[in-house]
Scaffold this active site. Structure first.
Site, PDB file in Angstrom:
ATOM      1  N   ASP A 180       0.438  -7.937 -13.855  1.00 19.44           N
ATOM      2  CA  ASP A 180       1.637  -8.140 -12.529  1.00 19.44           C
ATOM      3  C   ASP A 180       0.995  -7.751 -11.556  1.00 19.44           C
ATOM      4  O   ASP A 180      -0.208  -7.377 -11.010  1.00 19.44           O
ATOM      5  CB  ASP A 180       2.416  -6.873 -12.900  1.00 19.44           C
ATOM      6  N   ILE A 181       1.896  -8.441 -10.689  1.00 18.93           N
ATOM      7  CA  ILE A 181       1.797  -8.749  -9.280  1.00 18.93           C
ATOM      8  C   ILE A 181       2.767  -7.541  -8.469  1.00 18.93           C
ATOM      9  O   ILE A 181       3.164  -6.843  -8.476  1.00 18.93           O
ATOM     10  CB  ILE A 181       2.375  -9.811  -8.727  1.00 18.93           C
ATOM     11  N   ASN A 188       8.346 -10.775  -1.988  1.00 21.08           N
ATOM     12  CA  ASN A 188       9.665 -11.866  -1.954  1.00 21.08           C
ATOM     13  C   ASN A 188      10.684 -11.508  -0.932  1.00 21.08           C
ATOM     14  O   ASN A 188      11.406 -12.753  -0.535  1.00 21.08           O
ATOM     15  CB  ASN A 188      10.218 -11.531  -3.602  1.00 21.08           C
ATOM     16  N   HIS A 193      12.108 -16.064  -1.244  1.00 28.43           N
ATOM     17  CA  HIS A 193      12.052 -16.268  -2.870  1.00 28.43           C
ATOM     18  C   HIS A 193      11.104 -18.352  -2.397  1.00 28.43           C
ATOM     19  O   HIS A 193      10.010 -18.134  -3.871  1.00 28.43           O
ATOM     20  CB  HIS A 193      13.499 -16.958  -2.914  1.00 28.43           C
ATOM     21  N   ASP A 197       8.618 -18.808  -5.082  1.00 27.75           N
ATOM     22  CA  ASP A 197       7.709 -18.278  -5.850  1.00 27.75           C
ATOM     23  C   ASP A 197       6.323 -19.445  -5.873  1.00 27.75           C
ATOM     24  O   ASP A 197       5.590 -19.670  -6.933  1.00 27.75           O
ATOM     25  CB  ASP A 197       8.609 -20.263  -5.916  1.00 27.75           C
ATOM     26  N   GLU A 224       7.138 -11.273 -12.324  1.00 31.03           N
ATOM     27  CA  GLU A 224       6.329 -11.210 -11.749  1.00 31.03           C
ATOM     28  C   GLU A 224       5.185 -10.851 -12.876  1.00 31.03           C
ATOM     29  O   GLU A 224       3.773 -10.159 -12.385  1.00 31.03           O
ATOM     30  CB  GLU A 224       6.013 -10.476 -10.528  1.00 31.03           C
TER      31      GLU A 224
END
Ligand SMILES: [Mg+2]
Length: 307
Positions: A180-181, A188, A193, A197, A224
């Site tokens: 997981d980031i 974000n 966004h 991305d 994420e």
């Protein structure tokens, strides 16, 4: 693994099965001018073996053959999950209404009676190959995450089930790493966004570079959140891979200006492994990796937890 028919050079493969070598010679002579790779088998058994080992895009199949006839081979192919998507065209001297109905009823996509016109046969082969390619592309899209082009959750779930059963049969260990980031919401929110991305793509590419074995599968399974499935892997080796992934992301030194912990983008990882058994289910493995991921988050992020 995901097929790669969308992005790579594509030469379709056609398997010709006929017990009469002269028939094969005629077909090879005429079809060799097409952009296809031809394979030939002179018996049903050999045809089945070649279909399994080479996964052709189309089979042109004679009916009357000693031992295993074409009808039997077609029926076997329809029942085998590895072969069921390969289209079969009967090419045979048997031409009664009953024969044709029987052949199509077995799942053949076409039935061509002898004598046949070679230009029409070629045109049909081209059409069937074009349809097969469209089907392959749709199947690949259905398994691919549109943003990062790695596998999606649907494909991961299918492979987890498949590898679970294989590991149970072989009494081997199966591992996963959940990834997981860290503070991605803040990333974000502060950078927008589009940047989010781009970040997801960069992370996916970087994680992918750490996955080397052909059977290992990296997938994006949430906003994420990523996961890697590692067949025949113990916890020590899963942890090693997780640590390599963490270091690769650190080495990107991607700026994360709004991170509450430092100014660089990092990931947290949870690794788990177990021996699948009838008393367990695949979600046991995922849940354990998830618990470890959240332990990694709670204890400060940018780390691997495995237990
Ligand atoms: Mg024959």
């Amino acid at each position: 693994m995901l097929a790669s028919c969308i992005t790579q050079e594509y030469t379709p493969r056609v398997l010709l099965v006929d017990d009469t070598p002269a028939n094969l010679d005629v077909l090879v002579a005429h079809l060799s001018s097409e952009n296809i790779e031809l394979m030939v088998a002179t018996s049903g058994q050999e045809g089945l073996h070649l279909a399994l080992t080479t996964k052709p895009d189309l089979v042109l199949l004679d009916v009357m053959m000693p031992d295993m006839d074409g009808y039997t081979l077609c029926a076997l192919m329809r029942e085998d999950p590895m072969l069921t998507d390969i289209p079969v065209v009967f090419l045979t001297a048997k031409h009664s209404e009953q024969d044709i109905e029987h052949g199509l009823g077995l799942g053949a996509v076409d039935y061509i009676s002898k004598p046949f016109s070679m230009p029409i046969l070629k045109a049909r082969v081209r059409n069937h190959l074009a349809l097969k390619r469209k089907g392959d592309q749709l199947a690949e899209l259905a398994c691919t995450d549109a943003l990062t082009h790695i596998a999606n959750r649907r494909f991961f779930d299918q492979m987890l089930d498949q590898e679970w059963r294989r590991a149970e049969r072989n009494k081997s260990e199966l591992a996963v790493v959940m990834i997981d980031i860290d503070h991605f919401k803040e990333y974000n929110d502060s950078l927008g966004h589009c940047a989010g991305d781009q970040c997801l793509k960069k992370v996916a590419t970087t994680l992918k570079a750490a996955v080397h074995r052909p059977g290992d599968i990296l997938a994006r399974v949430g906003g994420e959140e990523f996961v890697v499935l590692l067949p025949e892997t113990n916890l020590a080796n899963a942890t090693l891979m997780a640590e390599q992934m963490r270091l690769r992301i650190n080495a990107l030194t991607m700026l994360h200006p709004s991170s509450p912990s430092g100014d660089r983008l990092t990931i947290s990882l949870g690794a788990a492994s177990l021996y699948p058994s009838p008393k367990r289910v695949p979600t046991d493995l995922i849940d354990q990796a998830d618990r470890n991921l959240y332990a990694a988050k709670r204890s400060g992020r940018n780390r691997v937890v495995a237990q």
